[in-house]
Design an enzyme around this catalytic site. Sequence first.
Site, PDB file in Angstrom:
ATOM      1  CD  GLU A  31      -3.018  -0.912   2.302  1.00 33.35           C
ATOM      2  OE1 GLU A  31      -2.630  -0.370   3.372  1.00 33.35           O
ATOM      3  OE2 GLU A  31      -4.164  -1.363   2.167  1.00 33.35           O
ATOM      4  CD  GLU A  59      -5.907  -4.991   3.347  1.00 36.60           C
ATOM      5  OE1 GLU A  59      -4.714  -5.087   2.960  1.00 36.60           O
ATOM      6  OE2 GLU A  59      -6.245  -4.299   4.331  1.00 36.60           O
TER       7      GLU A  59
END
Length: 281
Positions: free
Chosen positions: A46, A138
């Site tokens: 991320e 995710e």
Amino acid sequence: MYVIVDWHMLDPGDPHHNLARAKTFFTEIAQRHGSKTNLLYEIANEPSGVSWSRIKSYAEQLVPVIRAKDPETPVLVGTRAWSSFGVSEGATESEVVSSPVNAANIMYTFHFYAYSHRDEYLKTLSRAADKLPVFVTEFGTQNYAGEGSDDFTMTQKYLDLMASKKISWVNWNFSDDERSGAVFKTGTCDKGGPGPAPDRSSPPASGSATGSGRRTTSGLLTRAPPRGRYVPLARPAARRASTPAARKSQAVGPRAHGALRRAPVELAAGPRGPPRGENRT
């Protein structure tokens, strides 16, 4: 079962900070496991606080390192602002569409938590999937920390979109921890786990080891209807060369993202560390 080898980074959010370490790590992983057909590399979980051009530069330096050992396996590239295609920092997917990573067999990642990430994120995912190979590596039914109240209505909108556009996804998290993001109720693992692999020919009986007795409401939603059968990733018709030197000379064209989008993968990630927005371990 598919395995996503995830280079998990959060702070600092610039993937270049650990580029040298990532090169060493993925060289080793690709050398050991590159011949497997159930493997994916996620090279920056991320990224945050950096531009897309910076993330792209990182990917274009790391992907060739992987390809030197494994010319075929899909590589998952994290997107700006905690893999939101930039939405969480005021951008859109257009910056990726207009300047994609110069590499074959890659996909771009998107993360969402239904309670926190509303229609703007949903629309971004929809637009991006029309123009780019996307993998939702995710998501959760709760807030971005994986806890708090569930929003099953918004989650279903995402699930319907992903099904209609054949977007593969990973649900967080496959554990029995205390947060609402867990698939299993607290204590399930202490009681011997969720039980044997379910018979996917029919829904589980209520209260059974593989049914509602040990699954949270979130776990039941993301499991029903039963899905997630393993489908090996397609390989090029030609046999893979037997030595690394010979493999480096083979020309391998795009193929992986098409196979994945035709046969979606539905997985569940394990528990993560301390609560922190949009993080998976």
